[in-house]
Design a protein around this motif. Structure first.
Motif, mmCIF file in Angstrom:
data_model
loop_
_atom_site.group_PDB
_atom_site.id
_atom_site.type_symbol
_atom_site.label_atom_id
_atom_site.label_comp_id
_atom_site.label_asym_id
_atom_site.label_seq_id
_atom_site.Cartn_x
_atom_site.Cartn_y
_atom_site.Cartn_z
ATOM 1 N N TYR A 31 -64.066 -25.239 6.914
ATOM 2 C CA TYR A 31 -63.693 -24.286 5.869
ATOM 3 C C TYR A 31 -62.243 -23.820 6.072
ATOM 4 N N LEU A 32 -61.920 -23.442 7.299
ATOM 5 C CA LEU A 32 -60.566 -22.982 7.596
ATOM 6 C C LEU A 32 -59.538 -24.058 7.258
ATOM 7 N N ALA A 33 -59.799 -25.281 7.678
ATOM 8 C CA ALA A 33 -58.871 -26.382 7.405
ATOM 9 C C ALA A 33 -58.682 -26.583 5.900
ATOM 10 N N ALA A 34 -59.755 -26.478 5.141
ATOM 11 C CA ALA A 34 -59.662 -26.636 3.690
ATOM 12 C C ALA A 34 -58.809 -25.535 3.053
ATOM 13 N N GLY A 36 -56.182 -24.319 4.615
ATOM 14 C CA GLY A 36 -54.837 -24.449 5.171
ATOM 15 C C GLY A 36 -54.634 -23.745 6.501
ATOM 16 N N LEU A 37 -55.716 -23.337 7.160
ATOM 17 C CA LEU A 37 -55.607 -22.714 8.471
ATOM 18 C C LEU A 37 -55.946 -23.732 9.543
ATOM 19 N N LEU A 56 -54.804 -19.675 12.456
ATOM 20 C CA LEU A 56 -53.504 -19.285 11.897
ATOM 21 C C LEU A 56 -53.307 -19.957 10.554
ATOM 22 N N ASP A 57 -52.733 -19.205 9.596
ATOM 23 C CA ASP A 57 -52.350 -19.842 8.348
ATOM 24 C C ASP A 57 -50.855 -20.155 8.389
ATOM 25 N N VAL A 62 -53.301 -14.179 11.254
ATOM 26 C CA VAL A 62 -54.275 -14.535 12.286
ATOM 27 C C VAL A 62 -55.665 -14.087 11.852
ATOM 28 N N TRP A 63 -56.595 -15.020 11.915
ATOM 29 C CA TRP A 63 -57.995 -14.720 11.644
ATOM 30 C C TRP A 63 -58.785 -14.929 12.925
#
Length: 162
Positions: A31-34, A36-37, A56-57, A62-63
């Motif tokens: 999900y994060l990669a989709a 852009g993180l 990181l985005d 920062v998440w």
């Protein structure tokens, strides 16, 4: 070395997580990669705590994603409140059968399985101070680079502090 050579590098499971937690982690990372993180699982924070995922985005936001594999896991582990000092947004990632209504209202929620995740609730922004962000970003970069180096040549990191 081409980028395709890196596709053969895979971290072994760390053995601390249940199969359910690993599936949630994989879906949350997808999900994060989709979005852009980029994420680093099992990320050590300056406080000594370990975030399940730090991400990181492109802007440097920062998440932290805290994985909860069961209601018991959520109710017995209250360390997650400490993660707020180390991120701009705090999320819980849980499995599809988790009762999300018990999660704190001031956190984001991802419902995940091994194939992906869906956003149930966006996490509110609580922006980090500049100095904290810089230190955290440096820690993130060293952790990610160190893991890659360790996969490529485990002996190269002997004595290196990450």
């Amino acid at each position: 070395m081409s980028d395709t050579a890196f596709s053969d590098l895979v971290l072994p499971p760390d053995g601390r997580q249940s199969e359910t937690a690993r599936a949630i982690q994989r879906g949350a990372l997808r999900y994060l990669a989709a979005r852009g993180l980029v994420g680093v699982p099992e990320f050590s924070l300056a406080s000594g705590r370990r975030a399940d995922i730090a991400a990181l985005d492109l802007r440097g936001e920062v998440w932290v994603v805290e994985i909860k594999s069961s209601v018991t896991d959520f109710r017995t582990d209250r360390k997650w409140a400490d993660y707020r000092a180390h991120c701009d947004r705090l999320f819980f990632a849980v499995g599809p059968d988790f009762p999300v209504e018990i999660l704190p209202e001031d956190t984001g929620i991802l419902v995940a399985d091994a194939f992906g995740a869906g956003l149930v609730r966006e996490a509110p922004l609580h922006a980090l101070a500049g100095a904290t962000r810089k230190a955290l970003t440096l820690r993130f970069a060293r952790a990610a680079a160190g893991r890659l180096m360790g996969l490529m040549d485990p002996e190269a990191l002997r004595g290196v502090v990450l």
